[in-house]
Motif scaffolding. Structure first.
Motif: not given
Length: 465
Positions: A336-347
């Motif tokens: 599943q794609p990461l949410s925008p908040m999850e993408q920010s954390f992943a960076r």
């Protein structure tokens, strides 16, 4: 006239420049801590940590506001030169990206206040209250939770064997025949440690104890919490192991009883310290231009060291991208794609993150090559997202694997959350604090994968497929 002594000179006797210097120093310091204040406001309001620090902050401000009743000699003042140096250092650390941990920056800011502000006697207790005003509980759970549980397990095992009960200890698990009793994360005693330290700090400020006596009181509070937590774990072992049947209120009741005994011990020792007079007081070694220069140079060297450390922070080796499993417990994992908040954390996460759909459940996997605070328990994120979380007993699945368990509630709906942290060689932990210390002590065992399973359910045993 030395700028460091301006706070001791009446305002009307100073030159215009001397009168402006303290104001400029306060403004500079205020600007230097603006990012920290913004972080503090978010942290105490987003639910990711318990807002206990607000109580300590209010009490510290009250102590300062009422300090003038002791006379003019005890009034608050500032040392402008020290405050300007502190403001410059904090600005360099924050705006220069030297240190990326707001909690550590908060501790540095409080140290700067202790160094730059003239407070009444009892300053040590007020500074301790300011430290406790920081959002500490979640970080203490992460860093100190597992060591405190290990100590509690040792004390519990000793007490039970002393009483003739042949239990064995395995990490933070107690083995009683075929029964397994875990000392779970809520049993680490972190909240008892915070409240006991808070009471000790209030007493130190109220009794105007010296720095050394304040540290002694806080040390005694810590020792009492450690022993008391072991006693509490030994008491609740009996209903948890099924040896006795107690009503539901007995478990929290035992905790309150032990907590009260710990606070009584803190009060008693504070009274003894208060009777001892000032013979333990430390000399103000930081006073004098030469010593101030030495301390300032030391602070700058520490800042330079932090900067150099930030340049060589460990990152995963190139080409070490994670290969995620396609099945879990015989059921396919659908990416599943990461949410925008999850993408920010992943960076900013030192590793990789992936999310999957697993039947009616959601699975989040995080892989890290190093011990990091960012591999925090899922309950931190859930609370920040507005969920109410409750810890559950460690869960054993159909394959005999142990999982940390918690219950998340929001809008009348319930989700079960199961989590475990596994190293490359298969060693597993059921909570983030235990994993962190394993990763710190055995850095070559990585990478580590944290698997979090979140599914709607009403039964804590409903996990296996």
């Amino acid at each position: 006239m030395n700028a460091q002594t301006l706070c001791c000179v009446p305002l009307e006797q100073r030159s215009p420049l001397a009168r402006a210097l303290p104001i400029a120093a306060v403004i500079a310091f205020g600007i230097s801590v603006l990012p920290l204040l913004s972080w503090y406001a978010r942290r105490v309001s987003d639910g990711s940590d318990e807002p206990l620090g607000v109580i300590a902050l209010v009490v510290a401000l009250f102590m300062l506001a009422t300090s003038t009743r002791y006379g003019k000699r005890d009034r608050i003042g500032i040392f402008p030169g020290r405050l300007l140096v502190s403001a410059a250092l904090l600005s360099f650390i924050q705006f220069g990206g030297v240190l990326h941990y707001p909690l550590l920056i908060g501790l540095l800011a409080i140290a700067a206040i202790a160094f730059s502000v003239k407070m009444p006697r009892g300053k040590a207790g007020t500074i301790a209250l300011l430290v406790l005003s920081l959002p500490l509980v979640a970080s203490l759970d992460f860093y100190a939770g597992y060591p405190l549980r290990l100590i509690a397990a040792e004390i519990t095992t000793f007490l039970l064997k002393l009483g003739g009960i042949p239990v064995e200890k395995s990490g933070v698990m107690l083995i009683d025949g075929d029964r397994l009793v875990g000392i779970d994360p809520p049993c680490a005693g972190i909240r008892m440690l915070w409240t006991s330290s808070f009471v000790a700090a209030v007493l130190a400020a109220r009794m105007r104890l010296s720095w050394l006596r304040t540290l002694a009181l806080l040390a005694v509070a810590l020792a009492c919490v450690i022993v008391g937590n072991g006693v509490r774990a030994a008491i609740v072992f009996f209903p948890e192991s099924g040896r006795v049947e107690w009503p539901d209120w007995a478990h929290p009741g035992a905790g309150l009883l032990v907590h009260g005994a710990v606070l009584l011990a803190v009060f008693g020792f504070a009274g003894r310290l208060n009777e001892a007079g000032n013979r333990w007081s430390l000399k103000p070694w930081w006073q004098g231009p030469r010593n101030i220069a030495k301390v300032s140079v030391g602070i700058l060297l520490v800042g330079a060291g932090l900067f150099l450390t930030s340049l060589v922070r460990h990152r995963p080796a190139p080409g070490s991208a994670a290969t995620w499993p396609t099945m879990l417990d015989g059921v396919s994992l659908l990416p599943q794609p990461l949410s925008p908040m999850e993408q920010s954390f992943a960076r900013s996460f030192p590793g990789e993150i992936a999310k999957f759909r697993w039947g009616d459940a959601e699975v989040i996997m995080r892989r890290s090559h190093q011990a990091t605070r960012m591999m925090h328990p899922s309950s931190d994120c859930l609370r920040a997202a507005g969920y109410e979380t409750h810890s559950e007993a460690v869960f054993r699945d159909a394959d005999g694997q142990l999982w940390g368990a918690s219950l998340a509630l929001r809008d009348g709906k319930r989700w079960l959350v199961h989590e475990r942290y596994v190293s490359e060689n298969g060693d597993a932990c059921t909570d983030a604090s235990a994993w962190y210390w394993q990763a710190m002590l055995h850095p070559d065992a990585g990478p580590w994968t944290a698997t979090t399973v979140i599914r709607p359910s009403t039964r804590s045993s409903d996990f296996s497929r």
